[in-house]
Design an enzyme around this catalytic site. Structure first.
Site, mmCIF file in Angstrom:
data_model
loop_
_atom_site.group_PDB
_atom_site.id
_atom_site.type_symbol
_atom_site.label_atom_id
_atom_site.label_comp_id
_atom_site.label_asym_id
_atom_site.label_seq_id
_atom_site.Cartn_x
_atom_site.Cartn_y
_atom_site.Cartn_z
ATOM 1 N N ILE A 1 25.309 -14.760 -7.385
ATOM 2 C CA ILE A 1 26.342 -13.850 -7.887
ATOM 3 C C ILE A 1 26.100 -13.377 -9.329
ATOM 4 O O ILE A 1 26.753 -12.459 -9.778
ATOM 5 C CB ILE A 1 27.764 -14.443 -7.763
ATOM 6 N N ASP B 1 23.476 -18.971 -3.879
ATOM 7 C CA ASP B 1 24.525 -18.205 -4.554
ATOM 8 C C ASP B 1 23.867 -17.409 -5.670
ATOM 9 O O ASP B 1 23.407 -17.969 -6.665
ATOM 10 C CB ASP B 1 25.556 -19.209 -5.103
ATOM 11 N N LYS C 1 30.945 -10.769 -11.032
ATOM 12 C CA LYS C 1 30.155 -11.005 -12.244
ATOM 13 C C LYS C 1 29.282 -9.809 -12.581
ATOM 14 O O LYS C 1 29.279 -9.327 -13.711
ATOM 15 C CB LYS C 1 29.265 -12.235 -12.047
ATOM 16 N N TYR D 1 28.727 -25.407 -10.970
ATOM 17 C CA TYR D 1 30.044 -24.772 -11.116
ATOM 18 C C TYR D 1 31.151 -25.643 -10.512
ATOM 19 O O TYR D 1 31.100 -25.990 -9.324
ATOM 20 C CB TYR D 1 29.986 -23.407 -10.415
#
Lengths: 488, 488
Positions: free
Chosen positions: B241, B239, B278, B154
């Protein structure tokens, strides 16, 4: 949760995580912890500590709740507003909702008596004033650079501006002899001292109205400050988060008014910090605002705002609320009236037993002068007295030491986070304390005074408090209440 | 607002404010700007750019709005909830509302199939995942230290973890030949390279499910990673998410499950990043969560959370919403079904014209393989193709280059921020593009292909789009939409 760090563990973490830069090791926060461990309640814990260390504005929530009920379309969680739920929940633009920025800019103008204009495109969001200060420090200074700041100042500044940025705060020492005014000489002295120590001064941090003093800066001083920073070519960060808490004369003059009307300066040096935590009493909503006259700072700060944006749910509500000018007029004037009444009630009560306070016209607190109750004029004696006030009188007031005050004996007392009856309980405790203190001190030596008064106090106050029923605190904070959230 | 900096001005600001560490100078964000300047709308701007660069989850807002209307007491702005307005607005404890932490911990357990437990006392709030990442970087590493991160990753990580902390991100290079899997060899190679460059590696940043790949890590790989970081005594930041965006097999396995059930490790090294941007589709609410198994990190991060707390108005709503387990069960399963349907519709449509995608089972996007459409296998050719897709095909997809992908020709395509009809419009444009591209390329030399196809494309697509009516985008973002807010 506090944990002791093993050596091995320390090596695994950053230097930042293992130093004390967070500033929680201060009597300012110790007082909060003392309150948290024994919070006053009129019926459940009438002998508990009364929280007077929290600069909260709780006097106008009746008006706010009334407005909320009359404006259901302002919320995305009502039948009238839920059709906007998705639109608001997915909005992730770091400029913020245009209607939010417009409404905040208008509110800021109104609070400043319509004497200045604010451009909504310069409104940058942040996680409370806490985030706004840190963002400005990141934008304006490199590690080791310094900002000058007049004393006494808000203890949280040490965390907000210093901890993660690595900058320094250098005191401009102010004195009670002239009511803690900032003078040309004191500014110049602080600047010279930094020069001699080879420290690069990049800014001047001003808090107006002042926390903890409750005073507003006069026009002449503001002009002196702008002239000073312009001459030195350093930034001026003006924290005006208490601008709508002015309740009497002299009125508040914003730095914006000075640079628009009174003095020429390089506007690229001027930056405002604002928030709705004090003026509206919404610290939980985390509405922080950074307003800069410097285009590059606006651009950079907006990129940084990604780390602390205001919830769009809250932006949406605030946009509606602050767009209602009938409401904002009413809450500004009502809040002012109620703060004046409360301030008067409290300071007159103190005057009855000879306790003075610095003359002030703003804030959710006043600056109490207990110099004559000190054993001697030292900060050790201030801390001794403070521990008695906390543990025996059971009032969490904040000692001047924690505000970097240069003279011992001053204490900040918050008065807008409770109801009238709690104020009366607090006053009765203080009256009793002063009377007992007077009696206890006469026959004893300085060395033994504290022990003697402590004993008498603990007996007296228990009886006194037993008679105080029916009053209540408006904000029984949780036992886990945290000390270091900005909004104090 | 972008401003050019004069030299003098630059000296006034910090190095941070005058460098490009914010990472906005990336084609990832340029694509957003292209969309913002010409946003598609089915009737008002049918030839505009379709936003497929935004990883938003808009497929379940009907369920959410229904819940909100059925639970008016969840809001402090309804007749049923307004009596709590003051209590919520003044709450400023950086631990967060206990009911909020409890509900988030429960939701995280549910999303992970009830196979792990989370302690609400380890839930730390942050300003989105953006803030959680930065906080962890501040806690775990000093400036110049490095985290390893598998590619592609990302683009926002460069801002989130690096900009204000001064740490570095070093790639673990992954390849299409094994579906971009993280291997022992690639981890070791990246670590050795850092050692040779005398860079201290302090952590490993893992994103699972992966953005941009849409893949989940298998158990064996997760065990290898935990073993690796434990052997090297470095932190693992996981992470997660996108954990509730899994829509098919293989299912998601949380790092928490691995350390609880599969492999022994020093838990002080393990940290999770979570968010509701998300999994529930609420990027505007800025609900970021940091969960650490390390007590000292919890303590330090909580102090830092003052810079990015979640609005108590939002905490209060989320606490109610996520405490309703009937609702959370329903939204997790419905979201999964709808994402599966959308993913199938889109990838099957691409397959019809021979466009492949990396096999994936999660995320709000897929990883599209356009390698065969490149003029040559270079990132210059990838950018050429990307510019045609943006400006002629008028789809904002994100090039692999911006995700630090090691091989040219891959693009991330988001599919959950629009309705079915917009997907069909996008597919028609792609079909047309591939067909025209095929025809245009046959008779021409590589050098002239682009110019030729551009011309034909712009004619073809205008006609094509004129026939597409009645469809609409679900999220017409404002023209000022900002590129760098996390939630993408």
């Amino acid at each position: 949760m506090e944990f002791s760090l093993k050596n091995e563990q320390q090596q695994l973490l950053s230097k930042m995580a293992t130093n004390d830069g967070h500033g929680e090791n201060s009597p300012y926060f110790d007082g909060w912890k003392a309150y948290d461990s024994d919070p006053y309640h009129p019926t459940r814990n009438p002998n508990g500590v009364i929280q007077m260390g929290l600069a909260e504005n709780q006097l106008c929530f009746d008006l706010i709740e009334e407005w909320v009920l009359n404006n259901p379309e302002a919320s995305i969680c009502t039948a009238e507003g839920a059709n906007k739920f998705m639109e608001v929940a997915i909005y992730q633009d770091y400029h913020g909702l245009p209607e939010f920025r417009n409404a905040v800019a208008r509110f800021m103008e109104k609070v400043r008596g319509e004497r200045v204009k604010f451009d909504p495109n310069r409104i940058v969001m942040s996680g409370g004033a806490t985030g706004a200060h840190e963002t400005l420090a990141f934008c304006l200074a490199d590690p080791e650079d310094a900002f000058l700041v007049p004393t006494p100042y808000y203890p949280g500044f040490d965390r907000d501006l210093r901890w993660r940025t690595g900058i320094q705060l250098l005191p401009i020492v102010c004195h009670s002899s002239n009511d803690f005014k900032v003078t040309k000489e004191s500014m110049e002295a602080a600047y010279q001292k930094a020069q001699e120590a080879n420290i690069r001064v990049k800014g001047f941090l001003l808090n107006n109205p002042s926390n903890p003093l409750g005073t507003v800066l006069d026009r002449e001083t503001l002009i002196d400050i702008v002239t000073f920073i312009n001459d030195k070519n350093i930034h001026l960060i003006c924290d005006e988060i208490y601008s709508a808490t002015v309740f009497s004369q002299p009125e508040f003059i914003s730095i914006s008014e000075i640079i628009e009307h009174d003095v020429q300066c390089n506007r690229d040096l001027i930056h405002l910090v604002y928030s709705l935590s004090k003026d509206l009493g919404f610290p939980g909503f985390r509405v922080g605002i950074l307003y800069s006259y410097n285009d590059a700072v606006v651009s950079c700060a907006r990129k940084m705002s990604s780390f602390g944006l205001v919830s769009t749910q809250t932006q949406h509500l605030i946009a509606s609320m602050l767009s209602d000018e009938t409401f904002t007029d009413k809450i500004i004037s009502t809040s002012s009236e109620r703060l004046a009444a409360r301030h008067g009630l409290f300071t007159r009560g103190l005057a009855q037993v000879g306790i003075g306070t610095l003359k002030s016209s703003a804030g959710l607190y006043f600056w109490m002068d207990l110099r004559r109750l000190l054993r001697e004029s030292t900060f050790e004696a201030e801390m001794e007295l403070w521990r008695i006030i906390i543990h025996e009188v059971k009032l969490n007031v904040s000692p001047g030491l924690s505000f970097h005050c240069s003279e011992p004996g001053w204490f900040r007392v918050c008065f807008a986070n409770m109801d009238d009856e709690s104020v009366r309980v607090a006053l009765r405790r203080i009256h009793k304390f002063v009377l007992v203190q007077g009696k206890a001190t006469e026959p004893t030596t300085p060395k033994s005074r504290c022990g003697s008064s402590k004993l008498q106090l603990s007996l007296s106050f228990r009886r006194l408090d037993e008679r105080v029923m029916g009053s209540h605190m408006m904000s029984p904070h949780s036992p886990m209440a945290s000390p270091l959230v900005r909004a104090t």
